[in-house]
Design a protein around this motif. Structure first.
Motif, PDB file in Angstrom:
ATOM      1  N   ALA A  36       0.841  -1.191   0.000  1.00 10.36           N
ATOM      2  CA  ALA A  36       0.000   0.000   0.000  1.00 10.36           C
ATOM      3  C   ALA A  36       0.874   1.238   0.000  1.00 10.36           C
ATOM      4  N   TYR A  37       0.404   2.273  -0.680  1.00  9.42           N
ATOM      5  CA  TYR A  37       0.986   3.609  -0.579  1.00  9.42           C
ATOM      6  C   TYR A  37       0.152   4.349   0.464  1.00  9.42           C
ATOM      7  N   ARG A  38       0.626   4.345   1.714  1.00  6.02           N
ATOM      8  CA  ARG A  38      -0.177   4.881   2.805  1.00  6.02           C
ATOM      9  C   ARG A  38      -0.469   6.370   2.623  1.00  6.02           C
ATOM     10  N   ASP A  39       0.456   7.075   2.031  1.00  3.49           N
ATOM     11  CA  ASP A  39       0.279   8.518   1.816  1.00  3.49           C
ATOM     12  C   ASP A  39       0.826   8.852   0.434  1.00  3.49           C
ATOM     13  N   ALA A  40       0.102   8.436  -0.584  1.00  2.00           N
ATOM     14  CA  ALA A  40       0.559   8.616  -1.963  1.00  2.00           C
ATOM     15  C   ALA A  40       0.636  10.098  -2.320  1.00  2.00           C
ATOM     16  N   TYR A  41       1.430  10.406  -3.335  1.00  2.00           N
ATOM     17  CA  TYR A  41       1.525  11.785  -3.794  1.00  2.00           C
ATOM     18  C   TYR A  41       0.142  12.319  -4.180  1.00  2.00           C
ATOM     19  N   GLN A  42      -0.020  13.615  -4.045  1.00  3.81           N
ATOM     20  CA  GLN A  42      -1.316  14.256  -4.286  1.00  3.81           C
ATOM     21  C   GLN A  42      -1.851  13.928  -5.678  1.00  3.81           C
ATOM     22  N   GLU A  43      -0.961  13.872  -6.663  1.00  2.00           N
ATOM     23  CA  GLU A  43      -1.388  13.635  -8.038  1.00  2.00           C
ATOM     24  C   GLU A  43      -2.032  12.261  -8.215  1.00  2.00           C
ATOM     25  N   VAL A  44      -1.704  11.317  -7.334  1.00  2.00           N
ATOM     26  CA  VAL A  44      -2.269   9.963  -7.426  1.00  2.00           C
ATOM     27  C   VAL A  44      -2.957   9.614  -6.118  1.00  2.00           C
ATOM     28  N   GLY A  45      -3.574  10.620  -5.501  1.00  2.00           N
ATOM     29  CA  GLY A  45      -4.158  10.455  -4.174  1.00  2.00           C
ATOM     30  C   GLY A  45      -5.248   9.406  -4.093  1.00  2.00           C
ATOM     31  N   LEU A  46      -5.869   9.051  -5.204  1.00  2.00           N
ATOM     32  CA  LEU A  46      -6.928   8.044  -5.170  1.00  2.00           C
ATOM     33  C   LEU A  46      -6.447   6.701  -4.638  1.00  2.00           C
ATOM     34  N   VAL A  47      -5.150   6.427  -4.770  1.00  2.91           N
ATOM     35  CA  VAL A  47      -4.633   5.128  -4.359  1.00  2.91           C
ATOM     36  C   VAL A  47      -4.158   5.124  -2.902  1.00  2.91           C
ATOM     37  N   SER A  48      -4.180   6.279  -2.249  1.00  4.95           N
ATOM     38  CA  SER A  48      -3.672   6.376  -0.880  1.00  4.95           C
ATOM     39  C   SER A  48      -4.365   5.388   0.056  1.00  4.95           C
ATOM     40  N   ASP A  49      -3.557   4.587   0.719  1.00  4.47           N
ATOM     41  CA  ASP A  49      -3.978   3.663   1.775  1.00  4.47           C
ATOM     42  C   ASP A  49      -4.869   2.525   1.283  1.00  4.47           C
ATOM     43  N   LEU A  50      -5.015   2.361  -0.015  1.00  7.55           N
ATOM     44  CA  LEU A  50      -5.637   1.152  -0.539  1.00  7.55           C
ATOM     45  C   LEU A  50      -4.583   0.059  -0.625  1.00  7.55           C
ATOM     46  N   VAL A  51      -5.019  -1.178  -0.706  1.00 13.50           N
ATOM     47  CA  VAL A  51      -4.092  -2.309  -0.665  1.00 13.50           C
ATOM     48  C   VAL A  51      -4.216  -3.116  -1.955  1.00 13.50           C
ATOM     49  N   SER A  52      -3.065  -3.489  -2.509  1.00 18.67           N
ATOM     50  CA  SER A  52      -3.031  -4.357  -3.678  1.00 18.67           C
ATOM     51  C   SER A  52      -2.351  -5.675  -3.291  1.00 18.67           C
ATOM     52  N   PHE A  53      -2.732  -6.742  -3.980  1.00 22.32           N
ATOM     53  CA  PHE A  53      -2.278  -8.082  -3.613  1.00 22.32           C
ATOM     54  C   PHE A  53      -1.534  -8.728  -4.780  1.00 22.32           C
ATOM     55  N   GLU A  54      -0.489  -9.463  -4.442  1.00 23.64           N
ATOM     56  CA  GLU A  54       0.373 -10.110  -5.429  1.00 23.64           C
ATOM     57  C   GLU A  54      -0.228 -11.454  -5.826  1.00 23.64           C
ATOM     58  N   PRO A  55      -0.670 -11.620  -7.089  1.00 19.47           N
ATOM     59  CA  PRO A  55      -1.405 -12.832  -7.459  1.00 19.47           C
ATOM     60  C   PRO A  55      -0.555 -14.095  -7.559  1.00 19.47           C
ATOM     61  N   ASP A  56       0.761 -13.976  -7.453  1.00 23.15           N
ATOM     62  CA  ASP A  56       1.576 -15.190  -7.420  1.00 23.15           C
ATOM     63  C   ASP A  56       1.893 -15.627  -5.990  1.00 23.15           C
ATOM     64  N   LYS A  57       1.403 -14.849  -4.988  1.00 20.74           N
ATOM     65  CA  LYS A  57       1.678 -15.188  -3.596  1.00 20.74           C
ATOM     66  C   LYS A  57       0.408 -15.519  -2.820  1.00 20.74           C
ATOM     67  N   VAL A  58      -0.708 -14.951  -3.242  1.00 19.63           N
ATOM     68  CA  VAL A  58      -2.016 -15.296  -2.695  1.00 19.63           C
ATOM     69  C   VAL A  58      -2.964 -15.477  -3.879  1.00 19.63           C
ATOM     70  N   GLU A  59      -4.120 -16.069  -3.629  1.00 24.16           N
ATOM     71  CA  GLU A  59      -5.086 -16.290  -4.703  1.00 24.16           C
ATOM     72  C   GLU A  59      -5.925 -15.026  -4.900  1.00 24.16           C
ATOM     73  N   VAL A  60      -5.851 -14.464  -6.076  1.00 24.87           N
ATOM     74  CA  VAL A  60      -6.600 -13.257  -6.406  1.00 24.87           C
ATOM     75  C   VAL A  60      -7.476 -13.571  -7.612  1.00 24.87           C
ATOM     76  N   SER A  61      -8.761 -13.281  -7.500  1.00 21.45           N
ATOM     77  CA  SER A  61      -9.667 -13.522  -8.621  1.00 21.45           C
ATOM     78  C   SER A  61     -10.485 -12.278  -8.909  1.00 21.45           C
ATOM     79  N   LEU A  62     -10.838 -12.104 -10.159  1.00 23.33           N
ATOM     80  CA  LEU A  62     -11.649 -10.989 -10.605  1.00 23.33           C
ATOM     81  C   LEU A  62     -12.874 -11.560 -11.314  1.00 23.33           C
ATOM     82  N   ASP A  63     -14.034 -11.320 -10.743  1.00 24.84           N
ATOM     83  CA  ASP A  63     -15.280 -11.922 -11.246  1.00 24.84           C
ATOM     84  C   ASP A  63     -15.136 -13.429 -11.386  1.00 24.84           C
ATOM     85  N   GLY A  64     -14.468 -14.032 -10.409  1.00 23.09           N
ATOM     86  CA  GLY A  64     -14.317 -15.478 -10.377  1.00 23.09           C
ATOM     87  C   GLY A  64     -13.197 -16.034 -11.231  1.00 23.09           C
TER      88      GLY A  64
END
Length: 284
Positions: A230-258
Motif C-alpha cells: 500500500a501507498y499509505r500517503d501517496a503523492y497528491q497527483e495519485v491520491g486516489l490510491v492512498s492507503d488502498l491495498v493491492s495483492f500479489e497474485p503469485d503469492k495469494v489467490e486473487v480472482s476478478l469476477d471469479g
C-alpha cells in the motif's frame, strides 16, 4: 515505466511491436528536448540550470537528462581521466563534481566521440542522480530519476468483484476495487481497507520508493512475504490510491469476477543503471 524500460515500446521486453516491413535495430535510442527548466543542486550550490536539457531514452534504462555545457558551472566539473565506451554512443569521459570543498567522484559524464546521428548530445553532460543533492523542474524537486513524459497513470473505478484468498480463508472481497493502469505495467487492482480482513496483514520490514506514487509499505500474509502493499500517503497527483491495498497474485489467490489472476509480464519492477538503485531514502 515510460518509453524505454519495463514494457515500453523501446524496451527490450516491449509488450507491443512496430508494424514495419523490415526489422528494426535491436537497440533504438531516442533523444528529445525536455522543454522544461531543470536545475541540479550539489552541496547547497546550483551547478546546472538549463531550459535546453536533452532527455535520452535508452533501452532498459530510466530517461537521463543531459545539460548543455554552457548551462553548467564549469568550476564544478573536474576531469577524472577515466574513459569508458558506450556500446552505441562511443567514448565516455567521466568527471568528478566539486563544490565548497565537497566532491563526488565519477558523478558526471559526457560522450566525446559521438557518431553523426547522435549529434543532439554533443557538448552535453549528465549527472549521476544519486550523487547529487537534488534535481528540480522549476521549483519542484524531482525524485528518483528524470521524469519520463511518456509515463502515465490512470485510475478507473469498477463494480467487478475482486476476491483474495489464502487457502480456505477470504482475505479481502470488494465490489468496488480501484484499478491502476501504469505505463509499462500490467493493471494493478487496489482494495479499500474496509473490504479487507486486516487481522491477516502483518507489516513487513522495509519500504520501496516510486518516483510517481511515493513510499510503499508491504505486508506478510500467512507465510507469504510481501504478498500485499500500500501507498499509505501517496503523492497528491495519485491520491486516489492512498492507503488502498493491492495483492500479489503469485503469492495469494486473487480472482476478478471469479477468474483467477496471474502474475503478468511487466508487473515486477526491475531497476536499471549505475545511477539508480532507488530506495526509500530517495524520499528524504
Amino acid at each position: 515505466m515510460g518509453l524505454s524500460w519495463q514494457q515500453g515500446p523501446l524496451a527490450p521486453g516491449a509488450v507491443g511491436h512496430f508494424l514495419t516491413p523490415a526489422s528494426l535495430p535491436e537497440r533504438l535510442l531516442f533523444a528529445e528536448r525536455l522543454r522544461r527548466r531543470m536545475r541540479v543542486r550539489f552541496h547547497d550550490t546550483w551547478i546546472a540550470d538549463s531550459e535546453q536539457v536533452t532527455l535520452l531514452h535508452e533501452p532498459g534504462r530510466y530517461p537521463v537528462a543531459y545539460f548543455p555545457r554552457e548551462d553548467i558551472d564549469e568550476q564544478a566539473l573536474v576531469e577524472s581521466g577515466k574513459v569508458t565506451r558506450h556500446k552505441d554512443l562511443g567514448d565516455t569521459a567521466w568527471y568528478a563534481v566539486r563544490a565548497d570543498g565537497r566532491s563526488a567522484e565519477r558523478a558526471a559524464w559526457e560522450f566525446t566521440a559521438l557518431p553523426p546521428h547522435a549529434a543532439a548530445l554533443q557538448g552535453h553532460i549528465a549527472f549521476a542522480w544519486r550523487a547529487m543533492d537534488a534535481f528540480y523542474e522549476e521549483d519542484d524537486r524531482i525524485l528518483g530519476h528524470a521524469a519520463d513524459p511518456y509515463h502515465r497513470i490512470d485510475f478507473r473505478h469498477t463494480s467487478r468483484i475482486l476476491e483474495v484468498r489464502l487457502g480456505d480463508s477470504v482475505i479481502a472481497r470488494s465490489d468496488h476495487p480501484l484499478v491502476l493502469f501504469e505505463s509499462g505495467f500490467a493493471p494493478r487492482w487496489y482494495v479499500p481497507r474496509a473490504d479487507i480482513d486486516e487481522t491477516r496483514l502483518r507489516a513487513a520490514d522495509g519500504q520501496t520508493f516510486c518516483p510517481y506514487k511515493g513510499l510503499c509499505d508491504y505486508y506478510v500474509i500467512g507465510e507469504a512475504r510481501r504478498a500485499a502493499w500500500a501507498y499509505r500517503d501517496a503523492y497528491q497527483e495519485v491520491g486516489l490510491v492512498s492507503d488502498l491495498v493491492s495483492f500479489e497474485p503469485d503469492k495469494v489467490e486473487v480472482s476478478l469476477d471469479g477468474v483467477p489472476l496471474r502474475l503478468e509480464p511487466g508487473q515486477n519492477v526491475v531497476p536499471h543503471g549505475i545511477d539508480r538503485g532507488l530506495d526509500a531514502h530517495e524520499a528524504a
